[in-house]
Write a protein that holds these residues in place. Sequence first.
Motif: not given
Length: 354
Positions: A178-184, A281-291, A190-200
């Motif tokens: 999943x880490x590599x998918x988030x990287x993509x 804000x984006x940095x915070x989003x990245x940090x929170x997503x991975x943690x 950005x829309x793919x990043x957001x969709x991955x953040x929201x999906x389980x």
Amino acid sequence: MESIKSHSYEVHLEELAEAALRQHVAKNNYSKIFLLVDSNTHKHCLPLLQKKMQGKVQFDAIYEIKPGEEHKHINTCMLVWQWLSDEGADRKSLLINLGGGVLTDLGGFVASTFKRGIDFINIPTTLLAMVDASVGGKTGVDLGALKNQIGVINQPQMVLVIPDFLATLESRQLTSGFAEMLKHGLITDQSYWQSLRETKDYANATTIQKSIAIKNTVVAEDPTEQGIRKILNFGHTLGHAIESYFLENPEKQSLLHGEAIAVGMILEGYLSHKLQGLSALSLQEIKETFLTHFDHVMFSLEDIHSIVELLKYDKKNAYGDINFVLLQAIGKAVTDIQVPPEMFTDAFAYYKEA
């Protein structure tokens, strides 16, 4: 599900993967067909593959290697080369690699160099291998604990992505991919990043296809990594150094690739904020997503010093400069950025505070 046309081959998914393998073997007069597995894929994945092939693809010999990054080295290659030689492999033979990124990297390198090159097909069995190692033709092995220092870029005949194999994985392995998918998403979409953040449910065929397509688009524009393909290394400069350091230290618990890269993306996100204007804000989003998905890793000052020392071995380096991929915004990456050495300590301090 539609196949993805890569530089000189195709990535086939689900039922098309099974049909493509049968057709390829039927139309090519291979002298022998060899299968490379590790002990995990031999036990858990080979029976499923044989069931799907319904006896229409027969292997002349099967060789099992030990699983794990610690076995991705030239000594393992020696064993596989010798096995191929002993079993009578020639330049008209085919090697099929059934496994994760370690096995497909190593198997591709073995095939690319045996008798100056034989055909090979990769069948990735981990999420990481499906979305990352499936595209690009990078093959190779580690030099000691240094990641992927020996290898060539050489394309397989095809890559077969069968998501059913993911049911054999423990959750930690799935999260690593999943880490590599988030990287993509971070580097291109950005829309793919957001969709991955929201999906389980990220380990499904549709999302896997999307990640493969993103990487394929980048690789098709720059097959030999002279320019834009470097963006795929976001998080990997520090991430690979962290992975290598934990691998070579017996008192440390080894990190999976995605676990190390997740830390690397937070660290390089911080550097992006300081050097390329990535918003707070984006940095915070990245940090929170991975943690949210990955455990926090502890680093001592001695650890940090040793990890920074390993940066000099990074493959993107040129003329003595350590080159980073950083983000100007989520979805927009830039390459060949030099980082003042004193900022590494600041980046680790930011991660520690998280």
